[in-house]
Design a protein around this motif. Structure first.
Motif, mmCIF file in Angstrom:
data_model
loop_
_atom_site.group_PDB
_atom_site.id
_atom_site.type_symbol
_atom_site.label_atom_id
_atom_site.label_comp_id
_atom_site.label_asym_id
_atom_site.label_seq_id
_atom_site.Cartn_x
_atom_site.Cartn_y
_atom_site.Cartn_z
ATOM 1 N N PRO A 146 0.829 -1.206 0.000
ATOM 2 C CA PRO A 146 0.000 0.000 0.000
ATOM 3 C C PRO A 146 0.867 1.261 0.000
ATOM 4 C CG PRO A 146 0.000 -1.041 2.171
ATOM 5 C CD PRO A 146 0.664 -1.991 1.245
ATOM 6 N N PRO A 147 0.353 2.350 -0.527
ATOM 7 C CA PRO A 147 1.168 3.578 -0.601
ATOM 8 C C PRO A 147 1.471 4.093 0.801
ATOM 9 C CG PRO A 147 -1.120 4.033 -1.169
ATOM 10 C CD PRO A 147 -1.002 2.551 -1.079
ATOM 11 N N PRO A 148 2.649 4.692 1.018
ATOM 12 C CA PRO A 148 3.006 5.229 2.332
ATOM 13 C C PRO A 148 2.120 6.418 2.681
ATOM 14 C CG PRO A 148 4.637 5.881 0.703
ATOM 15 C CD PRO A 148 3.722 4.922 0.020
ATOM 16 N N PRO A 149 1.923 6.685 3.971
ATOM 17 C CA PRO A 149 1.091 7.839 4.364
ATOM 18 C C PRO A 149 1.751 9.152 3.967
ATOM 19 C CG PRO A 149 2.175 6.871 6.280
ATOM 20 C CD PRO A 149 2.442 5.949 5.142
ATOM 21 N N ALA A 150 0.877 10.130 3.691
ATOM 22 C CA ALA A 150 1.395 11.427 3.254
ATOM 23 C C ALA A 150 1.959 12.224 4.421
ATOM 24 C CB ALA A 150 0.284 12.220 2.562
ATOM 25 N N ALA A 151 1.361 12.181 5.610
ATOM 26 C CA ALA A 151 1.811 12.960 6.765
ATOM 27 C C ALA A 151 2.766 12.125 7.614
ATOM 28 C CB ALA A 151 0.614 13.400 7.609
ATOM 29 N N PRO A 152 3.678 12.774 8.335
ATOM 30 C CA PRO A 152 4.577 12.028 9.225
ATOM 31 C C PRO A 152 3.793 11.333 10.345
ATOM 32 C CG PRO A 152 5.384 14.260 8.837
ATOM 33 C CD PRO A 152 4.000 14.206 8.292
ATOM 34 N N LEU A 153 4.296 10.190 10.787
ATOM 35 C CA LEU A 153 3.652 9.389 11.827
ATOM 36 C C LEU A 153 4.464 9.451 13.115
ATOM 37 C CD1 LEU A 153 2.836 6.207 9.685
ATOM 38 C CD2 LEU A 153 1.348 8.161 10.142
ATOM 39 N N ARG A 154 3.777 9.233 14.218
ATOM 40 C CA ARG A 154 4.459 9.134 15.503
ATOM 41 C C ARG A 154 4.793 7.674 15.786
ATOM 42 N NH1 ARG A 154 5.028 13.525 18.568
ATOM 43 N NH2 ARG A 154 3.768 15.370 18.030
ATOM 44 N N VAL A 155 5.875 7.470 16.487
ATOM 45 C CA VAL A 155 6.359 6.123 16.765
ATOM 46 C C VAL A 155 5.400 5.446 17.740
ATOM 47 C CG1 VAL A 155 8.262 4.770 17.733
ATOM 48 C CG2 VAL A 155 8.732 6.811 16.344
ATOM 49 N N GLY A 156 5.058 4.175 17.450
ATOM 50 C CA GLY A 156 4.161 3.402 18.307
ATOM 51 C C GLY A 156 3.367 2.434 17.483
ATOM 52 N N ARG A 224 18.847 5.569 10.512
ATOM 53 C CA ARG A 224 18.166 4.530 9.749
ATOM 54 C C ARG A 224 16.684 4.814 9.909
ATOM 55 N NH1 ARG A 224 19.848 0.344 12.335
ATOM 56 N NH2 ARG A 224 21.742 0.112 11.087
ATOM 57 N N PRO A 225 15.938 5.070 8.827
ATOM 58 C CA PRO A 225 14.580 5.620 8.959
ATOM 59 C C PRO A 225 13.628 4.670 9.677
ATOM 60 C CG PRO A 225 14.971 4.904 6.714
ATOM 61 C CD PRO A 225 16.284 4.789 7.408
ATOM 62 N N GLY A 226 12.550 5.264 10.211
ATOM 63 C CA GLY A 226 11.488 4.473 10.797
ATOM 64 C C GLY A 226 10.689 3.754 9.734
ATOM 65 N N THR A 227 10.012 2.679 10.130
ATOM 66 C CA THR A 227 9.307 1.844 9.157
ATOM 67 C C THR A 227 7.882 1.576 9.616
ATOM 68 O OG1 THR A 227 10.135 -0.171 10.229
ATOM 69 C CG2 THR A 227 11.436 0.709 8.404
ATOM 70 N N LEU A 228 7.032 1.331 8.627
ATOM 71 C CA LEU A 228 5.658 0.890 8.829
ATOM 72 C C LEU A 228 5.428 -0.308 7.935
ATOM 73 C CD1 LEU A 228 2.762 1.168 9.903
ATOM 74 C CD2 LEU A 228 2.316 2.807 8.061
ATOM 75 N N ASN A 229 5.207 -1.482 8.551
ATOM 76 C CA ASN A 229 5.059 -2.732 7.803
ATOM 77 C C ASN A 229 6.281 -3.004 6.926
ATOM 78 O OD1 ASN A 229 2.481 -3.111 8.928
ATOM 79 N ND2 ASN A 229 1.518 -1.919 7.285
ATOM 80 N N GLY A 230 7.448 -2.652 7.454
ATOM 81 C CA GLY A 230 8.686 -2.903 6.732
ATOM 82 C C GLY A 230 9.049 -1.839 5.708
ATOM 83 N N PRO A 232 9.985 2.206 4.759
ATOM 84 C CA PRO A 232 10.431 3.451 5.411
ATOM 85 C C PRO A 232 9.387 4.554 5.262
ATOM 86 C CG PRO A 232 11.645 3.093 3.370
ATOM 87 C CD PRO A 232 10.842 1.854 3.599
ATOM 88 N N VAL A 233 9.153 5.270 6.372
ATOM 89 C CA VAL A 233 8.176 6.355 6.384
ATOM 90 C C VAL A 233 8.758 7.521 7.174
ATOM 91 C CG1 VAL A 233 6.111 4.908 6.149
ATOM 92 C CG2 VAL A 233 7.067 5.350 8.413
#
Length: 246
Positions: A146-156, A224-230, A232-233
């Motif tokens: 799925p496409p990455p989110p447009a806005a930055p996310l908070r860790v959690g 090393r960037p943060g990730t969502l479902n593997g 980078p976001v």
């Protein structure tokens, strides 16, 4: 003659005293004994209530007897099961087959219970070969994420925190060093999917230019960037810079 008269008068006086001494002594003893008995009786306190009233008060003050125990519960009525006799047909010999068939035809299985070649046990009827159990009927098998989110996310949760791989120490301002100022500066920033630090904002400043020195230092850090479902976001992350005097 005179001496004889004196002697006779003395004899008469002593005789009268002899007869009066015993009655006077007895009278005095009687008076003393009577006074002692009267004083003893005078100090005795008699009860104001009669014995019947005292007995009535004693009976009324006694606690009541405990209530009798409750009667035992009645026994449950026993239920007798009536077993009906099984009727055996009289013509049972006539009901049994007399001849054995030469060939027995098997019953054909229904087509609805037959599986599909390549399917998975427990799958849904009408599913696609290669699908996942629990998937949506009519879904499409694809390898595209799925496409990455447009806005930055908070860790959690599913968003994993970035990891610093290159840290640059801040420059200690000389004014703050001479003033013996030390402590920590906390900043909030965005670490993009490439691991770069952007949009730095100071949350906990320090005087004499220490907060500015911290901002300049963290902008040069590499992550090393943060990730969502593997994948980078961009994530929102807090950084801490510690200023210590040597």
């Amino acid at each position: 003659m005179f001496e004889t008269t004196v002697v006779e008068s003395k004899k008469q006086k002593f005789g009268i005293q002899k007869y009066l001494t015993l009655p006077v002594s007895i009278a005095l003893h009687v008076i003393v004994v009577a006074g002692v008995d009267f004083g003893t009786v005078w100090n005795v306190s008699f009860p104001t209530n009669s014995p019947a009233q005292v007995a009535q008060y004693s009976v009324a003050a006694a606690p009541p007897p405990p209530p009798p125990p409750p009667p035992p519960p009645p026994k449950a009525a026993s239920v007798t099961q009536v077993v009906k006799p099984v009727e055996v047909p009289k013509n049972i010999q006539e009901m049994a087959p007399t001849t054995v068939p030469e060939k027995v035809t098997p019953v054909a299985a229904s087509s609805a219970s037959a599986g599909v070649e390549g399917g998975v046990e427990g799958g849904v009827e009408g599913g696609v070969v290669g699908g996942v159990v629990g998937g949506v009927v009519g879904g499409v098998i694809t390898d595209t994420a799925p496409p990455p989110p447009a806005a930055p996310l908070r860790v959690g949760g599913d968003v994993k925190a970035p990891v610093v791989i290159n840290r640059v120490e801040p420059v200690y301002p000389e004014v703050a060093r001479k003033a013996r100022i030390s402590g920590i500066v906390i900043v909030e920033c965005i670490i993009d999917k490439n691991g770069n630090v952007t949009n730095v904002q100071v949350l906990k400043p320090l005087p004499f230019g220490l907060d500015n020195a911290a901002v300049e230092a963290v902008r040069k850090w590499k992550f090393r960037p943060g990730t969502l479902n593997g994948q980078p976001v961009d994530v929102i992350f807090n950084l801490t810079v510690n200023f210590k005097l040597n």
